[in-house]
Design a protein around this motif. Structure first.
Motif, PDB file in Angstrom:
ATOM      1  N   GLY A  24       1.443  -2.462   6.225  1.00  0.00           N
ATOM      2  CA  GLY A  24       0.518  -3.589   6.287  1.00  0.00           C
ATOM      3  C   GLY A  24      -0.929  -3.150   6.084  1.00  0.00           C
ATOM      4  O   GLY A  24      -1.702  -3.819   5.387  1.00  0.00           O
ATOM      5  N   ILE A  25      -1.291  -2.002   6.681  1.00  0.00           N
ATOM      6  CA  ILE A  25      -2.654  -1.457   6.505  1.00  0.00           C
ATOM      7  C   ILE A  25      -2.889  -1.084   5.039  1.00  0.00           C
ATOM      8  O   ILE A  25      -3.945  -1.375   4.458  1.00  0.00           O
ATOM      9  CB  ILE A  25      -2.862  -0.229   7.414  1.00  0.00           C
ATOM     10  CG1 ILE A  25      -2.720  -0.609   8.901  1.00  0.00           C
ATOM     11  CG2 ILE A  25      -4.221   0.405   7.146  1.00  0.00           C
ATOM     12  CD1 ILE A  25      -3.798  -1.504   9.422  1.00  0.00           C
ATOM     13  N   LYS A  26      -1.890  -0.440   4.434  1.00  0.00           N
ATOM     14  CA  LYS A  26      -2.031  -0.032   3.023  1.00  0.00           C
ATOM     15  C   LYS A  26      -2.174  -1.235   2.102  1.00  0.00           C
ATOM     16  O   LYS A  26      -2.938  -1.200   1.127  1.00  0.00           O
ATOM     17  CB  LYS A  26      -0.833   0.818   2.605  1.00  0.00           C
ATOM     18  CG  LYS A  26      -0.841   2.233   3.172  1.00  0.00           C
ATOM     19  CD  LYS A  26       0.308   3.056   2.616  1.00  0.00           C
ATOM     20  CE  LYS A  26       0.258   4.495   3.133  1.00  0.00           C
ATOM     21  NZ  LYS A  26       1.337   5.335   2.572  1.00  0.00           N
ATOM     22  N   ASP A  27      -1.434  -2.302   2.388  1.00  0.00           N
ATOM     23  CA  ASP A  27      -1.548  -3.511   1.562  1.00  0.00           C
ATOM     24  C   ASP A  27      -2.950  -4.103   1.637  1.00  0.00           C
ATOM     25  O   ASP A  27      -3.516  -4.543   0.621  1.00  0.00           O
ATOM     26  CB  ASP A  27      -0.512  -4.541   2.017  1.00  0.00           C
ATOM     27  CG  ASP A  27       0.907  -4.122   1.679  1.00  0.00           C
ATOM     28  OD1 ASP A  27       1.059  -3.253   0.798  1.00  0.00           O
ATOM     29  OD2 ASP A  27       1.846  -4.649   2.305  1.00  0.00           O
ATOM     30  N   ILE A  28      -3.520  -4.113   2.832  1.00  0.00           N
ATOM     31  CA  ILE A  28      -4.891  -4.639   2.987  1.00  0.00           C
ATOM     32  C   ILE A  28      -5.883  -3.777   2.214  1.00  0.00           C
ATOM     33  O   ILE A  28      -6.776  -4.290   1.516  1.00  0.00           O
ATOM     34  CB  ILE A  28      -5.265  -4.711   4.479  1.00  0.00           C
ATOM     35  CG1 ILE A  28      -4.389  -5.750   5.195  1.00  0.00           C
ATOM     36  CG2 ILE A  28      -6.743  -5.042   4.652  1.00  0.00           C
ATOM     37  CD1 ILE A  28      -4.547  -5.760   6.696  1.00  0.00           C
ATOM     38  N   LEU A  29      -5.737  -2.437   2.335  1.00  0.00           N
ATOM     39  CA  LEU A  29      -6.643  -1.531   1.618  1.00  0.00           C
ATOM     40  C   LEU A  29      -6.488  -1.681   0.101  1.00  0.00           C
ATOM     41  O   LEU A  29      -7.468  -1.592  -0.643  1.00  0.00           O
ATOM     42  CB  LEU A  29      -6.357  -0.083   2.025  1.00  0.00           C
ATOM     43  CG  LEU A  29      -6.766   0.307   3.456  1.00  0.00           C
ATOM     44  CD1 LEU A  29      -6.260   1.700   3.789  1.00  0.00           C
ATOM     45  CD2 LEU A  29      -8.284   0.246   3.606  1.00  0.00           C
ATOM     46  N   LYS A  30      -5.252  -1.902  -0.342  1.00  0.00           N
ATOM     47  CA  LYS A  30      -5.002  -2.051  -1.781  1.00  0.00           C
ATOM     48  C   LYS A  30      -5.671  -3.313  -2.311  1.00  0.00           C
ATOM     49  O   LYS A  30      -6.218  -3.312  -3.428  1.00  0.00           O
ATOM     50  CB  LYS A  30      -3.486  -2.103  -2.033  1.00  0.00           C
ATOM     51  CG  LYS A  30      -3.112  -2.003  -3.505  1.00  0.00           C
ATOM     52  CD  LYS A  30      -3.438  -0.641  -4.066  1.00  0.00           C
ATOM     53  CE  LYS A  30      -3.046  -0.517  -5.514  1.00  0.00           C
ATOM     54  NZ  LYS A  30      -3.442   0.780  -6.102  1.00  0.00           N
ATOM     55  N   ARG A  31      -5.631  -4.379  -1.516  1.00  0.00           N
ATOM     56  CA  ARG A  31      -6.299  -5.619  -1.946  1.00  0.00           C
ATOM     57  C   ARG A  31      -7.821  -5.466  -1.945  1.00  0.00           C
ATOM     58  O   ARG A  31      -8.507  -5.987  -2.832  1.00  0.00           O
ATOM     59  CB  ARG A  31      -5.886  -6.771  -1.035  1.00  0.00           C
ATOM     60  CG  ARG A  31      -4.437  -7.211  -1.220  1.00  0.00           C
ATOM     61  CD  ARG A  31      -4.204  -8.569  -0.566  1.00  0.00           C
ATOM     62  NE  ARG A  31      -4.400  -8.519   0.879  1.00  0.00           N
ATOM     63  CZ  ARG A  31      -3.447  -8.264   1.756  1.00  0.00           C
ATOM     64  NH1 ARG A  31      -2.221  -7.990   1.326  1.00  0.00           N
ATOM     65  NH2 ARG A  31      -3.692  -8.252   3.049  1.00  0.00           N
ATOM     66  N   LYS A  32      -8.348  -4.759  -0.952  1.00  0.00           N
ATOM     67  CA  LYS A  32      -9.802  -4.589  -0.871  1.00  0.00           C
ATOM     68  C   LYS A  32     -10.326  -3.596  -1.911  1.00  0.00           C
ATOM     69  O   LYS A  32     -11.415  -3.765  -2.454  1.00  0.00           O
ATOM     70  CB  LYS A  32     -10.203  -4.115   0.528  1.00  0.00           C
ATOM     71  CG  LYS A  32     -10.067  -5.188   1.609  1.00  0.00           C
ATOM     72  CD  LYS A  32     -10.506  -4.640   2.952  1.00  0.00           C
ATOM     73  CE  LYS A  32     -10.443  -5.683   4.049  1.00  0.00           C
ATOM     74  NZ  LYS A  32     -11.471  -6.723   3.912  1.00  0.00           N
ATOM     75  N   TYR A  33      -9.531  -2.524  -2.174  1.00  0.00           N
ATOM     76  CA  TYR A  33      -9.960  -1.463  -3.094  1.00  0.00           C
ATOM     77  C   TYR A  33      -8.851  -1.220  -4.119  1.00  0.00           C
ATOM     78  O   TYR A  33      -8.001  -0.334  -3.940  1.00  0.00           O
ATOM     79  CB  TYR A  33     -10.281  -0.187  -2.327  1.00  0.00           C
ATOM     80  CG  TYR A  33     -11.214  -0.409  -1.157  1.00  0.00           C
ATOM     81  CD1 TYR A  33     -12.582  -0.556  -1.351  1.00  0.00           C
ATOM     82  CD2 TYR A  33     -10.717  -0.497   0.139  1.00  0.00           C
ATOM     83  CE1 TYR A  33     -13.437  -0.779  -0.280  1.00  0.00           C
ATOM     84  CE2 TYR A  33     -11.570  -0.708   1.217  1.00  0.00           C
ATOM     85  CZ  TYR A  33     -12.923  -0.856   0.998  1.00  0.00           C
ATOM     86  OH  TYR A  33     -13.757  -1.078   2.059  1.00  0.00           O
ATOM     87  N   PRO A  34      -8.817  -1.982  -5.210  1.00  0.00           N
ATOM     88  CA  PRO A  34      -7.731  -1.866  -6.192  1.00  0.00           C
ATOM     89  C   PRO A  34      -7.603  -0.470  -6.809  1.00  0.00           C
ATOM     90  O   PRO A  34      -6.511  -0.067  -7.212  1.00  0.00           O
ATOM     91  CB  PRO A  34      -8.100  -2.908  -7.258  1.00  0.00           C
ATOM     92  CG  PRO A  34      -8.986  -3.885  -6.542  1.00  0.00           C
ATOM     93  CD  PRO A  34      -9.740  -3.075  -5.547  1.00  0.00           C
ATOM     94  N   ALA A  35      -8.714   0.264  -6.902  1.00  0.00           N
ATOM     95  CA  ALA A  35      -8.663   1.597  -7.517  1.00  0.00           C
ATOM     96  C   ALA A  35      -8.094   2.654  -6.579  1.00  0.00           C
ATOM     97  O   ALA A  35      -7.799   3.776  -7.010  1.00  0.00           O
ATOM     98  CB  ALA A  35     -10.066   2.012  -7.955  1.00  0.00           C
TER      99      ALA A  35
END
Length: 481
Positions: free
Chosen positions: A228-239
């Protein structure tokens, strides 16, 4: 005369002795010459007449082996005993030359210098690797490069290079330089010094600039998941490549983000989050009675029907996040799922919706088995008037006119006394129905035989019949009273 005769014999003896001496001298001389002839050694130059050995296989250092030279000489000169010679090939006699020596105990004398041509000329690494700078090389989290990465870069730059025949020595001459050396058994010779530049890793703190993740969904224990944390980070920082980071959340609202050793990031960072509060089921489902619920032919309700009723009553309720456990006694447990948005559980009540067809079939069966209750009442009244002590009257219930023996058997089937109340009858019916319901029985006994399944079905039918008879008896008798 005697003197003359004696002198003649003396002369004869001297002559014979002289002949014997000449014979012995000749024999000794001949034997000595034969021995001298046997001890006479051959000159190697007289045997090996061709001074060029031709093509010879060389070792990794560019020199032919002694065994290979002997094999070539043996093929060219079959009479040559190679055990009586020594071979030396070194830089003392220039490249492409070999000296053959005779052994002290052998049958040959002298030595001879021969020439040869190596079968495979090794390539110099400096002739293949012409560019001395490898450019940008990926490093690990400690800034070091691996041997395999260096070989991969060389393979891409020089496709004809066999990287299995080279050695890579890192940091021999300081960071940013390496030595490529040829192997002893390979096709290359020499070594070469190369330079490289390490690929700089990005700091996580330069990528993840916002330290608060905001609202994060937690599990039933109040912990957010790493995914869940990784999904949030992926949405905030696509790169951001989330496969190259490690996430360690705790229950205090903070989470550590670490870089992996093989990834393109370095360092670590501490982030904050807020747990998304789950709703209590008791705050959503406020009415504890579901009302009338449709039941199957055996009197049981399904989980899907319960969910449909809840969905109609509470449109915002996500029925995928709840579990329904009806206990077949008019109550049902609604529980929250582990991964859903709800917490807690709640106990609801319901009333089974009896089908009209089912009721009619029950009463039809009752009429077939026990006769029409009204006719029996008339018969009872007539018999009472005509003969109060009749045997027919004694075998019938005075209130509803049903057969007392069958009524007694019905109570026995439900394991009740004849004076049991309607509530006791209902509880007994629910309990036995749950025990002998065909679907429930088959689920509990997956290895049951066909006979056992059929027996369970017959028992369930008997329980239904007994319950129908007792219910009819209690209702009719109550009305009579």
């Amino acid at each position: 005369m005697e003197i003359k005769k004696t002198f003649s014999l003396l002369l004869l003896a001297v002559s014979t002795t002289a002949q014997k001496c000449d014979f012995l001298e000749g024999s000794i001389g001949n034997n000595y010459s034969i021995r001298n002839a046997k001890k006479q050694k051959q000159q190697l130059s007289d045997i090996i007449t061709i001074r060029d050995l031709g093509m010879v296989k060389a070792d990794p250092h560019g020199f032919p082996s002694s065994e290979n030279i002997k094999d070539i000489l043996k093929k060219k000169y079959p009479t040559l005993n190679t055990d009586d010679i020594e071979i030396k090939a070194s830089r003392d006699y220039y490249d492409g030359m070999v000296k053959i020596f005779s052994t002290s105990s052998g049958n040959y004398t002298g030595d001879i210098l021969l020439t040869y041509t190596t079968k495979q000329q090794k390539q110099k690494l400096s002739d293949i690797i012409t560019i001395k700078d490898l450019g940008m090389v990926k490093a690990n989290c400690y800034g070091f490069v691996s041997h395999e990465d260096i070989k991969d870069i060389l393979k891409r730059k020089y496709p004809g290079l066999n990287t299995e025949h080279i050695h890579v020595f890192l940091y021999t001459y300081g960071k940013g330089s390496l030595c490529i050396s040829s192997t002893s058994s390979g096709n290359y010779t020499g070594d070469i010094l190369l330079t490289y530049t390490t690929k700089q890793k990005q700091k996580l703190s330069d990528i993840i600039t916002i330290k608060d993740l905001g609202m994060v969904k937690a599990d039933c224990y109040g912990y957010p998941s790493s995914e869940g944390i990784k999904d949030i980070l992926k949405r905030k920082y696509p790169a951001l490549n989330t496969d190259e980071i490690e996430v360690y959340p705790d229950d205090s609202g903070t989470v550590w983000i670490f870089s992996t050793s093989s990834g393109n990031y370095t360092g670590h960072i501490l982030l904050n989050y807020t747990i998304k509060q789950k709703q209590k089921l008791s705050d959503i489902i406020t009415i504890k009675d579901l009302g009338m619920v449709k039941a199957d032919s055996y009197g049981f309700v399904s989980s899907e029907d319960i969910k449909d009723i809840l969905k109609k009553k509470y449109p915002t309720l996500n029925t995928d996040d709840i579990k329904v456990y009806p206990d077949y006694y008019g109550t049902v447990w609604i529980s929250s799922t582990y991964s859903g948005n709800y917490t807690g559980n709640i106990l609801l009540t319901y009333t089974t919706k009896q089908k009209e067809q089912k009721q009619n079939s029950r009463f039809d069966n009752s009429d077939k088995n026990f006769g029409n209750s009204s006719s029996k009442k008339n018969n009872f009244k007539d018999s009472k008037q005509n003969n109060k002590g009749s045997a027919n009257f004694s075998s019938q219930c005075p209130g509803c006119g049903c057969d007392r023996d069958k009524l007694k058997e019905a109570y026995k089937t439900l394991r009740l006394n004849e004076g049991a109340s309607a509530k006791d009858v209902k509880q007994a019916y629910r309990k036995l129905g749950l025990q002998w319901h065909p679907d429930k029985y088959n689920n509990r006994n997956p290895n049951a035989t066909e006979e056992e399944k059929k027996e369970a079905e017959e028992k369930f039918k008997a329980i239904n019949t007994a319950n129908t008879l007792i219910e009819q008896h209690l209702k009719t008798c109550k009305k009579q009273k």
